[in-house]
Write a protein that holds these residues in place. Sequence first.
Motif, mmCIF file in Angstrom:
data_model
loop_
_atom_site.group_PDB
_atom_site.id
_atom_site.type_symbol
_atom_site.label_atom_id
_atom_site.label_comp_id
_atom_site.label_asym_id
_atom_site.label_seq_id
_atom_site.Cartn_x
_atom_site.Cartn_y
_atom_site.Cartn_z
ATOM 1 N N THR A 176 15.424 -54.053 -53.678
ATOM 2 C CA THR A 176 14.964 -53.390 -52.638
ATOM 3 C C THR A 176 15.894 -52.983 -52.290
ATOM 4 N N LYS A 227 18.641 -51.887 -54.045
ATOM 5 C CA LYS A 227 19.555 -50.769 -55.050
ATOM 6 C C LYS A 227 18.672 -49.562 -54.515
ATOM 7 N N ILE A 228 17.210 -49.481 -54.650
ATOM 8 C CA ILE A 228 16.197 -48.386 -53.913
ATOM 9 C C ILE A 228 16.558 -47.318 -53.067
ATOM 10 N N TYR A 260 11.284 -40.176 -59.296
ATOM 11 C CA TYR A 260 11.215 -41.862 -59.784
ATOM 12 C C TYR A 260 12.322 -42.623 -59.824
ATOM 13 N N LEU A 261 12.503 -43.827 -58.874
ATOM 14 C CA LEU A 261 13.117 -44.886 -58.451
ATOM 15 C C LEU A 261 14.001 -45.740 -59.472
ATOM 16 N N PHE A 292 7.028 -47.774 -52.236
ATOM 17 C CA PHE A 292 7.244 -49.351 -53.662
ATOM 18 C C PHE A 292 5.276 -49.377 -53.905
ATOM 19 N N LYS A 330 19.338 -45.783 -53.326
ATOM 20 C CA LYS A 330 18.929 -43.954 -53.715
ATOM 21 C C LYS A 330 18.657 -43.071 -52.821
ATOM 22 N N ALA A 390 9.274 -46.105 -56.070
ATOM 23 C CA ALA A 390 9.581 -47.366 -57.058
ATOM 24 C C ALA A 390 8.157 -48.537 -57.147
ATOM 25 N N LEU A 401 9.028 -42.651 -49.217
ATOM 26 C CA LEU A 401 9.408 -43.273 -50.297
ATOM 27 C C LEU A 401 8.365 -44.379 -50.374
ATOM 28 N N GLN A 424 9.288 -39.991 -53.160
ATOM 29 C CA GLN A 424 10.646 -40.661 -54.000
ATOM 30 C C GLN A 424 9.298 -42.456 -54.135
#
Length: 175
Positions: A163, A165-166, A107-108, A49, A169, A76, A47, A74
């Motif tokens: 963060t 929320k991501i 895309y998150l 960011f 997901k 964000a 993931l 993934q």
Amino acid sequence: MLDYLVLYQSESGNTKKVAATIFSHLPGNSKDLIDITTDKTIPEARLYFIGFCVHRGSCSMEVIDFLSGLSDKQIALFGTCGMGNSIEYYKGIEQRVSAWIESDNEYLGAFICQGKMPQQVRQKYEAKKTSENSKQIDACIRNFDQALMHPDSLDLEHAKVFTDKILKKFQERAY
């Protein structure tokens, strides 16, 4: 491979502050926080960011190149923006930046908040002020002055909520 990589580009320290908040809010030890302008090799992660400072409604070519080079990840986004402090404006920035994410990635979402600008920006506004544009320039100066306080503690709390929320997901898609 890391679980999480927080990668950012920051010119005035605003995006770096948000990046550090996101990083500190991530669980575990399989994570890293890296300035995209570093010479060091950027590790793979599950993931990403990816943070940026906004210029003219988008991100830098360096961020675009990195985003468009990712595959099967993934992602964000997060950013800081001197102008605006408007949800509609931020959604436009998100659309322009996320357009560079290849379709084989997931895309998150994005978090964008206001950030302070260099003093030269205010000086440029003041130098451009005329009787014809004074209303518009005064609005820009008010925005500049308001942005001096950002990102503030509320912005950083919103970054933590983003963060979470991501992560939710991400964890849902991992199973």
